[in-house]
Motif scaffolding. Structure first.
Motif: not given
Ligand code: GDP
Length: 625
Positions: A15-22, A52-54, A143-148, A181-184
């Motif tokens: 959870v929070d690793h970025g599935k929904s964002t992806l 805004f969040e993806w 491997v997500n959040k490479m921007d971080r 980077s799912a966010r970007n």
């Molecule tokens: P899920 O629980 O796996 O579905 O995770 P979410 O997609 O809801 O993402 C959790 C948090 O991580 C959110 O605040 C996103 O904005 C953030 N996040 C997701 N992908 C990235 C990314 O590539 N880079 C950064 N910096 N944050 C991200």
């Protein structure tokens, strides 16, 4: 819309690793969202004064679903230039597992999302195990959040090594490991801001490169009976073909049970009546005899039926709240059948972090464990290696689903029981020289090559040729011939069911000893029952290599090298395999050589090639280290 069929995928990870964002990104970047959707969500966020969040895309789809506006969010579609995809959302484990393990939904590939900074969490490991449980072999790691981490290569390398090692421990391999980077929106559908050190595929390219699950049509027929309808005087058996094919005139056997009948017709309501059908199709059949068939039974070819077993070893993923322990009453659902069963023993619990096992009294919540269960009624079942559908299932307590499982072994194959009490007083002596030492000295690993096949298929001939050639190539290889051993080791055994099992068990024990001593034991022995061979596989583990020496009964009978078929047909030999006794062909041998289509030289080449690959020095080095 491209390919005629959408490839079903799941997206898993902590959870929070970025599935929904992806998912939001994938939908947006592939143009799957209606125009203005993202702009409207961005505007709404702005008004509320929040960034805004993806992931809002998913949330919005869910809201629309709840209001009945939009489609089912459990099946979200998008397309690449190459094909269509459907994301099977995983709304809570139990329901998802139930759908996946009972065949209602079937993801064929997965994206495992891992946060580059947090790395693999315990939940990520569990999800990886779930993929294994579900039989999903095509896995893309994002491997997500490479921007971080500023796209640091060493951070990516460390994360990907961890994931790859863990998957390898589960006998899985990633098709691709991608820094994103799912966010970007980096490296998802577009190669935007690619780190200079990465030249692999984007997520979408990696998806397009997947093959999808192989067709089940070429495997042995498995048709779980969903219902039996009465129509006029006819009874129509309805179900979806999980594996294999059938055609009018074929004889079907219904397991558990011995009854069989031929297919009289394949019914259909609108189209022209079909004469054949294959895996994936739903069919209604009538039979030429009025035999009793009920929901939950499994139709197969008579000579390639699943086991009918009551005692199973399961590897389960337990998410029930109450601990599971010996004596507990459970319900097993395998295919469409449900069986009342009892937990007989908890053998071990697997440590999710390093996949080692420890003994335990009870299975806790979120534990992965090996347990033995027995059922009051016979279950039509296979091991997970043999059958995708009958080798997995779910476990219920009361009305709650508490676990999903893989069938590790079928334990009540007819088998000579060890003499009670004797084993307690024995202290096994192993060996002064280890397998690894011998492998290092001899340059190859030990193992058992079990050649199974009908009498006359060519087992002994091939085994002899193989032994000679391996000797020439400096392999330590020994031949164990079933017929020869019936004069010595097994001289006291006949051909009854239990005696055949014992025959195989003894040869297996000798072969195992040789293999553990670093040698290659070539066994030429029919071992006609699948249950006997499954037992061998269970006992021998990775040492066991099954080779199906294949030739049709007609060909073997025509060859009749030893004149046995003639005698069997005359009734001078009873219980002769292939004629008056069953041969159950292997469903998933390590190697198959067709002696009716290949020359003996070609068959030998295949075998040698296999031996070189399976026992080659590269593996030996790994074993020895
Ligand atoms: P899920 O629980 O796996 O579905 O995770 P979410 O997609 O809801 O993402 C959790 C948090 O991580 C959110 O605040 C996103 O904005 C953030 N996040 C997701 N992908 C990235 C990314 O590539 N880079 C950064 N910096 N944050 C991200």
């Amino acid at each position: 819309m491209n390919d005629n069929r959408a490839l079903p995928i799941v997206i898993v990870g902590h959870v929070d690793h970025g599935k929904s964002t992806l998912i939001g990104r994938l939908l947006h970047d592939t143009g799957a969202l209606p125009d203005g959707k993202v702009a409207a969500l961005q505007e709404a966020s702005r008004k509320r004064g929040m960034p805004f969040e993806w992931s809002f895309v998913m949330d919005a789809l869910k809201v629309e679903r709840d209001q009945g506006i939009t489609i089912d969010t459990t099946r979200i579609r998008f397309s690449s230039d190459a094909r269509d995809y459907v994301i099977i959302d995983a709304p809570g484990h139990a329901e998802f597992l139930k759908n996946m393990l009972t065949g209602a939904a079937a993801a064929e590939a997965a994206i495992l999302v891992v946060d580059v900074i947090e790395g693999m969490s315990e939940q990520t490991r569990r999800h990886a195990f779930l993929l294994k449980l579900l039989g999903i072999r095509e896995i893309i790691v994002a491997v997500n959040k490479m921007d971080r981490c500023g796209y640091a290569q060493d951070a990516f390398d460390a994360a990907s090594r961890n994931v790859a090692d863990y998957l390898a421990g589960l006998d899985l391999a990633a098709a691709a490991i991608i820094p994103i980077s799912a966010r970007n929106g980096d490296m998802i559908a577009h190669r935007s801001v690619p780190p200079s050190w990465y030249d692999g595929p984007t997520v979408l390219q990696a998806l397009d490169a997947l093959a999808g699950a192989p067709s089940e049509a070429d495997r042995p027929l498995r048709l779980p009976v969903q219902d039996v309808y009465k129509f006029d005087e006819r009874r129509i058996i309805v179900g979806r073909i999980d594996a294999g094919r059938l055609r009018v005139g074929d004889r079907l056997r219904f397991s558990p049970g011995e009854r069989s009948a031929r297919i009289a017709s394949i019914e259909s309501w609108n189209a022209q009546a079909a004469v054949s059908a294959a895996a994936g199709q739903s069919v209604g059949l009538t039979l030429d005899e009025d035999i009793f068939v009920e929901r939950g039974q499994v139709a197969s070819a008579p000579d390639a039926a699943p086991y009918a077993a009551a005692r199973l070893k399961l590897r389960l993923f337990h998410f029930g709240h109450a601990p599971l322990q010996a004596g507990d009453a459970v319900k097993l659902q395998i295919g469409l059948a449900e069986h009342a069963a009892t937990v007989e023993a908890v053998e071990s619990v697997v440590d999710i972090n390093d996949l080692t096992r420890r003994s335990a009294e009870a299975v806790g919540r979120n534990d992965i464990a090996d347990v033995v269960v027995h059922s009051r009624t016979a279950i039509a079942v296979e091991t997970a290696v043999e059958g995708r559908h009958l080798g997995r299932g779910i476990l219920r307590r009361g009305y709650h689903i508490v676990a999903g499982f893989l069938v590790e072994a079928v334990l009540d194959a007819p088998q000579a029981a060890p003499v009670a009490g004797v084993a307690r007083h024995i202290t096994p002596v192993t060996s002064a020289v280890s397998h690894a030492e011998r492998s290092a000295a001899w340059g190859h690993a030990g193992g058992v090559l079990w050649l199974t096949g009908l009498s006359g298929a060519g087992k002994s001939t091939l085994a002899l040729a193989l032994e000679r050639e391996l000797f020439r190539r400096d392999y330590r290889a020994v031949l164990l011939d079933g017929d020869s051993l019936r004069r010595t080791l097994n001289a006291d055994l006949g051909f009854g069911e239990a005696e055949r099992a014992e025959n195989v068990r003894r040869i297996g024990a000798v072969a195992q000893h040789l293999a553990e001593s670093g040698m290659i034991a070539i066994v030429a022995c029919i071992a006609p029952r699948r249950s006997h061979r499954a037992r061998l596989r269970h006992e021998l583990g990775a040492l066991y290599h099954e080779v199906y020496v294949k030739a049709s009964l007609e060909i073997c009978e025509r060859r009749d090298v030893k004149g046995l078929y003639v005698k069997a047909r005359r009734g001078e030999i009873t219980a002769f395999t292939g004629v008056s006794d069953l041969y159950e062909a292997p469903a998933a041998p390590e190697l198959e050589v067709g002696t009716d289509v290949l020359t003996p030289g070609e068959c030998l080449e295949h075998l040698l090639d296999y031996v070189d690959r399976a026992f080659r020095p590269g593996d030996v080095r790994r074993l020895a280290s």
